[in-house]
Motif scaffolding. Structure first.
Motif, PDB file in Angstrom:
ATOM      1  N   THR A 115      56.615  50.667  12.369  1.00 53.72           N
ATOM      2  CA  THR A 115      56.627  51.932  11.733  1.00 53.72           C
ATOM      3  C   THR A 115      56.025  52.264  11.544  1.00 53.72           C
ATOM      4  OG1 THR A 115      58.914  50.818  12.200  1.00 53.72           O
ATOM      5  CG2 THR A 115      58.459  53.684  11.954  1.00 53.72           C
ATOM      6  N   LEU A 116      55.860  51.462   9.512  1.00 51.69           N
ATOM      7  CA  LEU A 116      55.079  52.466   8.524  1.00 51.69           C
ATOM      8  C   LEU A 116      53.558  52.333   9.064  1.00 51.69           C
ATOM      9  CD1 LEU A 116      56.669  51.516   5.579  1.00 51.69           C
ATOM     10  CD2 LEU A 116      56.906  53.552   5.813  1.00 51.69           C
ATOM     11  N   LEU A 117      52.697  51.196   9.637  1.00 47.76           N
ATOM     12  CA  LEU A 117      51.520  51.802  10.257  1.00 47.76           C
ATOM     13  C   LEU A 117      51.568  53.099  10.499  1.00 47.76           C
ATOM     14  CD1 LEU A 117      48.720  50.145  10.194  1.00 47.76           C
ATOM     15  CD2 LEU A 117      49.491  49.225  11.930  1.00 47.76           C
ATOM     16  N   TYR A 118      52.607  53.237  12.091  1.00 45.28           N
ATOM     17  CA  TYR A 118      52.077  54.035  12.848  1.00 45.28           C
ATOM     18  C   TYR A 118      51.889  55.607  12.339  1.00 45.28           C
ATOM     19  CZ  TYR A 118      53.996  57.722  16.549  1.00 45.28           C
ATOM     20  OH  TYR A 118      53.937  58.544  17.489  1.00 45.28           O
ATOM     21  N   HIS A 120      51.297  55.939   8.778  1.00 50.53           N
ATOM     22  CA  HIS A 120      50.331  56.351   8.295  1.00 50.53           C
ATOM     23  C   HIS A 120      48.990  56.502   8.594  1.00 50.53           C
ATOM     24  CE1 HIS A 120      52.229  53.317   4.654  1.00 50.53           C
ATOM     25  NE2 HIS A 120      53.231  55.117   4.942  1.00 50.53           N
ATOM     26  N   GLN A 121      49.033  56.012   9.788  1.00 54.70           N
ATOM     27  CA  GLN A 121      47.475  55.558  10.753  1.00 54.70           C
ATOM     28  C   GLN A 121      47.726  58.043  11.152  1.00 54.70           C
ATOM     29  OE1 GLN A 121      47.966  52.953  13.899  1.00 54.70           O
ATOM     30  NE2 GLN A 121      46.948  51.557  12.490  1.00 54.70           N
ATOM     31  N   LYS A 122      49.142  58.051  11.567  1.00 52.68           N
ATOM     32  CA  LYS A 122      49.474  59.342  11.891  1.00 52.68           C
ATOM     33  C   LYS A 122      49.630  60.236  10.366  1.00 52.68           C
ATOM     34  CE  LYS A 122      50.980  60.052  16.237  1.00 52.68           C
ATOM     35  NZ  LYS A 122      50.648  61.638  17.185  1.00 52.68           N
ATOM     36  N   GLY A 123      49.030  60.113   9.468  1.00 51.50           N
ATOM     37  CA  GLY A 123      48.612  60.981   8.348  1.00 51.50           C
ATOM     38  C   GLY A 123      50.069  61.202   7.543  1.00 51.50           C
ATOM     39  N   TYR A 124      51.504  60.113   7.554  1.00 51.87           N
ATOM     40  CA  TYR A 124      51.913  61.383   5.990  1.00 51.87           C
ATOM     41  C   TYR A 124      52.985  59.890   5.311  1.00 51.87           C
ATOM     42  CZ  TYR A 124      52.176  64.544  10.409  1.00 51.87           C
ATOM     43  OH  TYR A 124      51.957  65.867  10.525  1.00 51.87           O
ATOM     44  N   LEU A 177      53.113  65.014 -10.858  1.00 53.89           N
ATOM     45  CA  LEU A 177      52.740  66.291 -11.176  1.00 53.89           C
ATOM     46  C   LEU A 177      51.053  66.410 -10.662  1.00 53.89           C
ATOM     47  CD1 LEU A 177      54.542  67.107 -14.363  1.00 53.89           C
ATOM     48  CD2 LEU A 177      54.825  67.710 -12.065  1.00 53.89           C
ATOM     49  N   ASN A 178      49.857  65.665 -10.681  1.00 55.43           N
ATOM     50  CA  ASN A 178      48.401  64.931 -10.313  1.00 55.43           C
ATOM     51  C   ASN A 178      48.557  64.943  -8.651  1.00 55.43           C
ATOM     52  OD1 ASN A 178      48.186  65.879 -12.998  1.00 55.43           O
ATOM     53  ND2 ASN A 178      48.650  63.930 -13.648  1.00 55.43           N
ATOM     54  N   GLY A 179      50.035  64.663  -8.156  1.00 53.09           N
ATOM     55  CA  GLY A 179      49.411  64.032  -6.685  1.00 53.09           C
ATOM     56  C   GLY A 179      48.462  63.053  -7.010  1.00 53.09           C
ATOM     57  N   ASP A 180      49.280  61.985  -7.399  1.00 54.93           N
ATOM     58  CA  ASP A 180      48.135  60.696  -8.350  1.00 54.93           C
ATOM     59  C   ASP A 180      48.969  59.669  -7.122  1.00 54.93           C
ATOM     60  OD1 ASP A 180      46.305  59.475  -8.201  1.00 54.93           O
ATOM     61  OD2 ASP A 180      46.138  58.528 -10.537  1.00 54.93           O
ATOM     62  N   TYR A 181      49.128  59.806  -6.040  1.00 55.04           N
ATOM     63  CA  TYR A 181      49.368  59.115  -5.164  1.00 55.04           C
ATOM     64  C   TYR A 181      49.163  58.400  -4.062  1.00 55.04           C
ATOM     65  CZ  TYR A 181      53.259  62.018  -3.258  1.00 55.04           C
ATOM     66  OH  TYR A 181      53.791  63.591  -2.933  1.00 55.04           O
ATOM     67  N   ASP A 182      49.562  57.641  -2.914  1.00 51.98           N
ATOM     68  CA  ASP A 182      49.609  57.708  -1.846  1.00 51.98           C
ATOM     69  C   ASP A 182      50.607  56.945  -0.722  1.00 51.98           C
ATOM     70  OD1 ASP A 182      48.626  55.247  -1.730  1.00 51.98           O
ATOM     71  OD2 ASP A 182      46.477  55.434  -2.224  1.00 51.98           O
ATOM     72  N   GLU A 183      50.111  56.545   0.455  1.00 57.95           N
ATOM     73  CA  GLU A 183      50.726  55.762   1.732  1.00 57.95           C
ATOM     74  C   GLU A 183      51.383  54.233   0.732  1.00 57.95           C
ATOM     75  OE1 GLU A 183      46.973  54.446   3.114  1.00 57.95           O
ATOM     76  OE2 GLU A 183      47.877  56.050   2.067  1.00 57.95           O
ATOM     77  N   ARG A 184      50.789  53.698   0.316  1.00 57.63           N
ATOM     78  CA  ARG A 184      51.310  52.489  -0.364  1.00 57.63           C
ATOM     79  C   ARG A 184      52.175  52.987  -1.174  1.00 57.63           C
ATOM     80  NH1 ARG A 184      45.635  51.270  -3.317  1.00 57.63           N
ATOM     81  NH2 ARG A 184      45.218  52.755  -3.137  1.00 57.63           N
ATOM     82  N   VAL A 253      49.581  48.675   4.175  1.00 56.47           N
ATOM     83  CA  VAL A 253      51.198  47.724   5.224  1.00 56.47           C
ATOM     84  C   VAL A 253      50.403  47.391   6.345  1.00 56.47           C
ATOM     85  CG1 VAL A 253      51.874  48.632   7.401  1.00 56.47           C
ATOM     86  CG2 VAL A 253      52.661  49.800   4.821  1.00 56.47           C
ATOM     87  N   GLU A 254      49.010  47.736   6.505  1.00 58.15           N
ATOM     88  CA  GLU A 254      48.864  46.857   7.707  1.00 58.15           C
ATOM     89  C   GLU A 254      48.169  44.693   7.184  1.00 58.15           C
ATOM     90  OE1 GLU A 254      44.974  47.367  10.636  1.00 58.15           O
ATOM     91  OE2 GLU A 254      45.143  48.353   8.722  1.00 58.15           O
TER      92      GLU A 254
END
Length: 282
Positions: A115-118, A120-124, A177-184, A253-254
């Protein structure tokens, strides 16, 4: 959507209540099908937010995301009618029956990762993976819910801490506060969730973002399974990967979907032994 939902549905018992509003079990008066209806107070200030969130959910097409069937705005309330997950959430399950078996944990891990792969591939980024947000159908199928904390990977990252502290990735708390994170950050939250399901308790008893931030600023150790001999080397390896402190080294995730822990012969669905009266859905 601007019509009385009570013309189409009979609202039954309330099955969940929180800051977001209430969720009721309901029956479609035409088909007789049971659904879950999320009812939220609606004002001029939040109408568009609720509407856009609903439209986003309607756009998703994945077997592990509950389908939105109807939406209504009526008498300053917003109603979202969705698939009913009568099995309840995983917190309910393990508190009622005890911690999950390793094969069941593996099944949950695989379904949530897909589900997360879906997403993340959608950009969320989901940003709130936890047992309460993983539901089961009567057939034991997994459904991921609660997209209120979700954000775009590339844009619109909130500059405030949102989500449940005990499951948040360290980089999300320390660098938000720096927005330094991603889907991981979703991978970390899943790792904490699996630890909880396996051991029947929260890995970190931290109740606020402040205490969680302090925990990682002091460079405390990453949580691990307490009884090492009880679990397979593959499960230990999977959790070590998911709970890699450095997000740059944490697998995607992949990549985790290819881990040996998720091999087909190690997966079994979660037993639904709770009575109907004790099941909860959100």
């Amino acid at each position: 959507m601007f019509k009385d939902p009570y013309e189409d549905y009979k609202i039954l018992k309330c099955i969940e209540e929180g800051a977001f509003g209430k969720v009721h079990k309901a029956r479609n008066l035409k088909t007789g099908h049971l659904v879950a209806i999320k009812i939220q107070d609606c004002t001029n200030d939040n109408f568009m937010d609720l509407y856009e969130e609903c439209k986003l959910l309607e756009s998703f097409n994945h077997q592990n995301i509950p389908k939105v069937m109807d939406k209504y705005y009526w008498e300053q309330k917003f109603y979202i009618c969705m698939e009913l997950c009568a099995g309840g959430d995983l917190t309910d399950i393990y508190m009622g029956t005890g911690s999950l078996k390793e094969s069941q944990v593996a099944f949950v891990a695989k379904e949530v990762l897909e589900t997360l792969l879906y997403l993340h591939q959608k950009g969320y980024v989901h940003r709130d993976i936890k047992p309460n947000n993983i539901l089961l159908t009567d057939a034991g199928e997994v459904r991921l819910v609660d997209f209120g904390s979700m954000s775009s990977i590339q844009t619109e990252k909130p500059t405030f801490i949102d989500g449940t502290p005990a499951y948040l990735a360290p980089e999300y708390v320390l660098e938000d506060l720096n927005g330094d994170y991603d889907e991981r950050c979703d991978v970390w939250s899943l790792g904490m969730t699996l630890l909880e399901l396996a051991e029947g308790r929260l890995p970190l008893l931290l109740t606020s973002s402040y205490s969680y931030c302090k925990y990682w600023q002091q460079k405390n150790r990453v949580p691990q399974l307490r009884k090492r001999d009880k679990w397979s080397p593959a499960f230990h390896s999977f959790l070590e990967d998911a709970l890699t402190l450095d997000p740059a080294m944490r697998p995607s995730v992949e990549k985790l979907l290819q881990h040996e822990f998720l091999s087909n012969d190690s997966l079994t669905r979660v037993n639904l032994t709770l009575s109907e009266s004790n099941r909860v859905t959100v």
